[in-house]
Enzyme design. Structure first.
Site, PDB file in Angstrom:
ATOM      1  N   SER A  95      -3.661   0.444   4.759  1.00 62.72           N
ATOM      2  CA  SER A  95      -2.985  -0.758   4.276  1.00 62.72           C
ATOM      3  C   SER A  95      -1.737  -1.059   5.091  1.00 62.72           C
ATOM      4  O   SER A  95      -1.027  -0.144   5.527  1.00 62.72           O
ATOM      5  CB  SER A  95      -2.592  -0.582   2.802  1.00 62.72           C
ATOM      6  N   TYR A 120       1.491   3.233  -4.068  1.00 60.57           N
ATOM      7  CA  TYR A 120       0.238   2.800  -3.442  1.00 60.57           C
ATOM      8  C   TYR A 120       0.316   2.989  -1.930  1.00 60.57           C
ATOM      9  O   TYR A 120      -0.580   3.578  -1.310  1.00 60.57           O
ATOM     10  CB  TYR A 120      -0.042   1.334  -3.769  1.00 60.57           C
TER      11      TYR A 120
END
Length: 303
Positions: A95, A120
């Site tokens: 990501s 995350y």
């Protein structure tokens, strides 16, 4: 298939896949170690693409354990499965959020990314480190792709474009964080898919020029690679809303808000390494992608 967002949308996606030859769906949680191990043993895959994870930056602020279970334990089970089955290449979703507090633009895979701003993001960085370990210890070729704000038909309802579209059509106000001044490298889903499919065919190889005295974070003397995959054209959030208004034929009621915890001000992908390896770079602009999303949304939800 978990309930993080609308399961009926996930089921509808799945129905579109079931007609393809050789497609097989197994409803297994990545954290179910024995079932994952058995699946790898039964299938003996040549290539594995892992796009499964607990997603979402803001949700990680309220349910952190879901990220440890899925993104850390689950990913470890995938790595172990690949090792046991002697998989030829593991491609996995990382990501852009791992760049966190960095303000050096564009984001380069050759720069360090050690200051994530959400759990995350931290789990995605951990995935890259875990993958490198397996590349080093067991010779498993691994390629991590840092996705940059993916959008498009069949997308996630927790993403801004989805939330804005639903609210605007309902005549409800939208929360525009950082007063719309945030920039995102919005990347259309077709470009992401094209990149993933091409990367599958190029297993990571050791970098002969890698040196421990000046280590390159994106490569290794093991078969390990990291690539950005993004549009390389940052767009202000306010501009995205303008394009969405045009596609919907309606004006948004904008509720301007401060920056949210865990959010970054800007993302901008340097995709040089991706282009060098696969001869492709994303390029579908929001002026094309957003209307395609709106067309799908109106059809799917009959709005």
């Amino acid at each position: 298939m978990n309930e993080y967002y609308d399961v009926t949308l996930k089921q509808a996606r799945l129905e579109r896949l079931k007609g393809f030859p050789n497609f097989r769906f197994e409803h297994v949680d990545l954290t179910e170690r024995d079932r994952i191990s058995a699946l790898f043993a039964a299938v003996a895959p040549e290539t594995v693409v892992n796009l499964a994870a607990q997603a979402g930056v803001r949700y990680s602020l309220v349910n952190p354990h879901a990220y440890a279970e899925s993104n850390l334990n689950g990913f470890l089970n995938v790595l172990e499965g690949c090792r046991q089955a002697s998989v030829g290449h593991l491609v996995y979703a990382s990501s852009s959020s791992i760049y966190g507090g960095s303000t050096r633009m564009p984001f380069s895979v050759h720069d360090s990314a050690d200051h994530p701003l959400s759990l995350y993001a931290a789990t995605k960085k951990a995935n890259e480190l875990m993958a490198h370990t397996y590349s080093h210890l067991f010779g498993l070729p691994t390629t991590g792709l840092r996705f940059f704000t993916v959008y498009g038909p069949w997308g996630r309802p927790d993403m801004a474009l989805f939330i804005f579209t639903r609210a605007i059509l309902a005549g409800q106000p939208i929360d525009v964080f950082n007063h719309g001044k945030m920039q995102r490298d919005f990347t259309y889903v077709d470009d992401i898919v094209e990149g993933v499919v091409r990367v599958m065919q190029h297993p990571a190889k050791p970098n002969p020029d890698w040196t421990s005295a000046d280590p390159d974070p994106a490569t290794s003397n093991a078969p390990f690679r990291i690539h950005n995959i993004g549009d390389s054209s940052p767009v202000q959030l306010s501009r995205l809303i303008d394009v969405l208004e045009d596609a919907l034929g309606r004006k948004a009621i904008r509720n301007l808000m401060p920056l949210q915890p865990g959010d970054v001000l800007s993302t901008f992908a340097d995709v040089t390494s991706l282009e060098e390896v696969i001869g492709f770079r994303p390029g579908i602009p929001i002026e094309v992608g957003v209307p395609r999303f709106v067309e799908w949304y109106r059809d799917f939800y009959q709005v």
